[in-house]
Design a protein around this motif. Structure first.
Motif, short mmCIF file in Angstrom:
data_model
loop_
_atom_site.label_atom_id
_atom_site.label_comp_id
_atom_site.label_asym_id
_atom_site.label_seq_id
_atom_site.Cartn_x
_atom_site.Cartn_y
_atom_site.Cartn_z
N UNK A 92 -3.78 12.45 -28.65
CA UNK A 92 -5.25 12.46 -28.72
C UNK A 92 -5.82 13.55 -27.82
N UNK A 93 -4.96 14.47 -27.40
CA UNK A 93 -5.32 15.64 -26.61
C UNK A 93 -5.73 15.29 -25.18
N UNK A 94 -5.34 14.11 -24.70
CA UNK A 94 -5.61 13.73 -23.33
C UNK A 94 -4.47 14.19 -22.43
N UNK A 95 -4.85 14.65 -21.23
CA UNK A 95 -3.84 14.98 -20.24
C UNK A 95 -3.38 13.70 -19.55
N UNK A 96 -2.58 13.84 -18.52
CA UNK A 96 -2.15 12.65 -17.79
C UNK A 96 -3.32 11.98 -17.08
N UNK A 97 -4.42 12.69 -16.89
CA UNK A 97 -5.66 12.08 -16.43
C UNK A 97 -6.47 11.76 -17.68
N UNK A 98 -6.65 10.48 -18.03
CA UNK A 98 -7.25 10.15 -19.33
C UNK A 98 -8.69 10.61 -19.49
N UNK A 99 -9.35 10.99 -18.41
CA UNK A 99 -10.71 11.52 -18.54
C UNK A 99 -10.72 13.03 -18.79
N UNK A 100 -9.56 13.63 -18.75
CA UNK A 100 -9.48 15.08 -18.91
C UNK A 100 -8.67 15.40 -20.18
N UNK A 101 -9.26 16.21 -21.04
CA UNK A 101 -8.63 16.62 -22.28
C UNK A 101 -8.30 18.12 -22.20
N UNK A 102 -7.47 18.56 -23.11
CA UNK A 102 -7.19 19.99 -23.21
C UNK A 102 -7.00 20.36 -24.68
#
Length: 809
Positions: free
Chosen positions: A263-273
């Motif tokens: 879902x394009x989330x990084x390991x920090x779920x509030x941060x996408x890339x």
């Protein structure tokens, strides 16, 4: 209260994600965008035309500053984010200003790689990545003479060509012995190099740069073998690296790129890339199509819809390098377990290579003529067995039994007035203007805005060539082809789910498979309705999910009236039937009566409110619907056969009547036409029908997959049988296999080309038990299909459909 969305980066992938988000959740976020350049969002792929002078900066802008204002986006240009306080959820720019976020989108792109040789920091050594680099090269070309481009990939060659066009003497330096080794094999790369040399570029291959010479400014380049060349400017175009410095600094997990989930989330779920900065399932991407797929999934998740996943991309690449069309896909190198089929005409500038394993395409590379690239890619993606047309594979799709569209010139060379899509009357200029004015990047975008390639699909390769020639880099396609924009699932996956999960209504399918839209669209609803009817005959039929002609049971004409074609079994009629048709024509003042190409009589100009009465009179005279409007059996064309013809070998008319009485009313993915000829002279034209029967002295030859419409295609020979009963059984089995496996709106010809004739033979010819089972399922289904719809409506069914609207003063 809106949430706060901050995006770091203002490139194509990130802004595409914002565009997708605004489509589905325009009021969900207050959006702030930070861009390190002084420009709004521009098409980085088109930097080369700016360098050569073919375009100006304003020509490549995708979203200008006004677009951000119009959409309420806080655009902060020339602002570099240098830190992120993840605990406080704030980004910090280089001026020390903090900006809070609820969700953060990292779209930092990539950085050009500069070889760290001595002298790489001298004035005059640059990369080729953004508008500032282009401007630097343009200024240098006015003042200096000699340019060296390090790197023989796409970017390097485009930079070299641009500098040459600006009047500089250009030498391309490449570490390997072939150009563009990631897109071309050795033969096609040699053709490209030769062509570019003819245009005035110089090449140093197998050359390892040792140092860049000069005082404050570059003066030359020295190589590992001790040789030297003069240089006033050195352009480094040796690759890119995901820009992950900021992510690494703030502790976001990175490997080669910023690691994201589906879902394009990084390991920090509030941060996408999204874009070139990320790494997904171990892969990084630099082509446009995968980045836009990622953007769409990211927007979906930011909108809290949660039903889209990115599963990676299998890409083909269609490029235009200094005016030369190139295409590559898959493994085009091969190994000892594969075999190559190669076509090469250096004088004409054409090279084609397809790599096969077990008669399936593993990869392809095309040089010069790339019109069949999309077809090879589809064959590769579908795993099609090409053994049936192996000998003509390299001559392209137009040589698979087709005569309607011959080989064509490269699209880029065609005038703007050249018709590209014959189905919809779309000329090249329409497509080019739509791509430029609306910022289109994908085939689906072009189809949605112009309708080109959206009907028969025969012009798809040409449209893709135009797309590549306009945007410079065209890469397709997704790993799998979704059924429509309402779902991520393919036709095959939906059909399998209907059976596996016993889904029996359209709402059941949409709920079970998490449809993106509440009620589907004009594309998926008719398809779902058909798939349900096919899977569960007699249990489901959503009348309103049919196309207008199938709802009205007549073909609507350009003036709003309808045509009515009663069925004539095998094309036979008699004086009583002809009198009945004449009486109906007189009684209802029907202005035109015409004999059709399928040996039927067409009553043209019938008013909608008269349809039930016309049908009633025809029904009482013994006629049933001719289904000339249906995705199902239209006609069975016959010749007179041995009863009258001195050349006839079998009773083709009786055979045709038996086939038509068995198959009428059948609903299928698309229209079906049958024909029976009484001898090999083939007067009934059986070899351009979906199922054709040709009588011979010893029995009947069966042919499948013909087409006489826009794309004329001769049939493939299926087999020979001896008896009428076998003809009926093989026909029923073939039609049922087509009904169960083809995609909605896919005729038998493209279906067979997609799955391969061998697969059809396995089911129909080689497997007697399977054939009989298919035939029986077809006959069982027909028990629910052979109620005449005309008679039902003449008796009052759906009466409201045919009542004229009341005029309100």
């Amino acid at each position: 209260m809106k949430e706060k969305l901050v995006m770091v980066g203002n490139g194509m992938a990130g802004v595409r994600a914002i565009e997708e988000l605004l489509k589905i959740a325009p009021d969900k976020y207050d959006i702030t965008v930070f861009g390190s350049e002084p420009y709004a969002n521009y098409n980085r792929i088109l930097l080369s035309p700016v360098l050569t002078g073919e375009m100006a900066l304003e020509d490549i802008m995708l979203n200008d500053v006004d677009w951000y204002k119009d959409n309420g986006i806080d655009l902060r240009l020339n602002k570099k984010i240098v830190d992120i306080d993840r605990r406080a959820r704030q980004v910090i720019d280089e001026a020390g200003e903090h900006t809070p976020y609820d969700r953060l989108l990292m779209a930092t792109g990539s950085n050009p790689f500069i070889i760290p040789v001595p002298g790489h920091e001298l004035e005059g050594v640059i990369a080729y990545r953004d508008i500032a680099d282009v401007n630097y090269m343009l200024d240098s070309a006015k003042e200096y003479k000699n340019a060296v481009v390090v790197g023989g990939g796409l970017l390097g060659l485009e930079a070299a060509n641009g500098l040459k066009e600006r009047g500089m003497q250009v030498t391309v330096v490449h570490l390997l012995d072939t150009l563009m080794e990631r897109q071309l094999d050795a033969s096609s790369a040699a053709l490209l190099q030769s062509s570019l040399q003819d245009r005035g570029l110089n090449f140093l291959m197998n050359a390892q740069t040792e140092s860049i010479m000069g005082g404050e400014r570059v003066e030359g380049v020295r190589f590992a073998d001790g040789s030297e060349i003069a240089a006033d400017i050195v352009v480094m175009a040796v690759g890119i690296r995901p820009n992950i410095e900021l992510a690494k600094k703030v502790g976001i997990h990175c490997e080669r790129g910023i690691v994201v989930n589906d879902t394009m989330q990084t390991y920090d779920p509030r941060i996408y890339a999204v874009g070139e900065c990320l790494q997904h399932r171990g892969e990084t991407y630099g082509l446009v199509a995968p980045l836009f797929e990622q953007a769409k999934v990211c927007a979906n998740h930011l909108a809290h819809l949660g039903h889209a996943r990115y599963e990676g991309s299998t890409t083909s690449t269609k490029l235009k390098v200094t005016g030369i069309d190139l295409f590559s896909a898959g493994d085009f190198t091969g190994d000892e377990s594969t075999e190559d089929i190669i076509f090469q005409d250096p004088t004409a500038g054409v090279y084609k290579k397809v790599v096969l394993k077990d008669n399936k395409i593993l990869g392809a590379v095309l040089y010069g003529d790339t019109v069949d690239g999309a077809w090879y890619f589809d064959l590769m993606r579908n795993g099609t067995d090409i053994s049936d047309f192996r000998e003509s594979l390299l001559f392209g799709q137009t040589h698979i039994g087709e005569a309607g569209h011959g080989a064509t010139n490269a699209a880029a060379a065609l005038p703007d007035t050249a018709e590209i899509c014959g189905c919809n009357g779309i000329v090249k200029g329409d497509i080019v203007n739509a791509i430029r004015e609306k910022g289109l990047f994908t085939l689906d975008d072009v189809r949605a805005h112009t309708k080109a390639s959206s009907s028969c699909g025969s012009c798809t390769g040409l449209v893709e060539q135009i797309l590549a020639s306009v945007v410079g880099d065209y890469s397709e396609t997704p790993k799998k082809k979704a059924m429509c924009k309402c779902t991520e699932f393919t036709h095959d996956e939906v059909r399998k789910a209907i059976i596996t999960n016993t889904l029996k209504t359209i709402p059941d399918i949409m709920q079970s498979m998490e449809w993106n839209t509440a009620n589907g669209c004009a594309s998926c609803r008719p398809a779902l309705n058909y798939y349900l009817v096919c899977a569960w005959p007699g249990e489901w039929d959503d009348y309103q999910s049919r196309f207008i002609n199938e709802r009205a049971h007549a073909n609507i004409q350009k003036d709003g009236t309808y045509s009515v074609i009663p069925r004539m079994w095998g094309g036979m009629t008699n004086p009583a039937e002809l009198r009945a048709i004449a009486d109906v024509a007189d009684k209802y003042n029907i202005p035109a009566v015409k004999v059709t190409g399928g040996q039927r009589i067409d009553l043209l100009g019938v008013k909608k409110e008269d349809l039930p009465k016309v049908w009633g009179d025809l029904s009482r005279a013994g006629f049933v619907s001719g289904h000339a409007y249906a995705k199902g059996l239209r006609t069975v064309k016959t010749c007179v056969g041995k009863e009258w013809c001195r050349f006839g070998t079998q009773d083709s008319t009786t055979m045709g009547i038996k086939l038509e009485k068995m198959t009428w009313g059948a609903w299928a993915p698309h229209k079906i036409k049958l024909a029976v000829s009484g001898c090999p002279r083939n007067c009934a034209e059986a070899t351009i029908k979906d199922f054709g029967v040709v009588a011979v002295d010893s029995g009947w030859e069966l042919h499948v997959g013909g087409n006489g419409g826009i794309k004329v295609r001769a049939t493939d020979f299926l087999c020979k049988v001896e008896t009428e009963a076998e003809v009926l059984e093989y026909c029923a089995a073939f039609l049922q296999l087509y009904r169960e496996e083809a995609h909605y709106l896919e005729r038998t010809a493209p279906w067979i080309e997609r799955v391969g004739l061998s697969r059809i033979k396995e089911y129909i010819v080689d497997d007697e038990g399977g054939r009989k089972a298919l035939a029986q399922r077809f006959l069982d289904s027909q028990k629910h299909m052979q109620d005449d719809p005309w008679k039902q409506r003449a008796e009052g069914a759906h009466k409201n459909e045919f009542e004229p609207l009341t005029e309100i003063a």
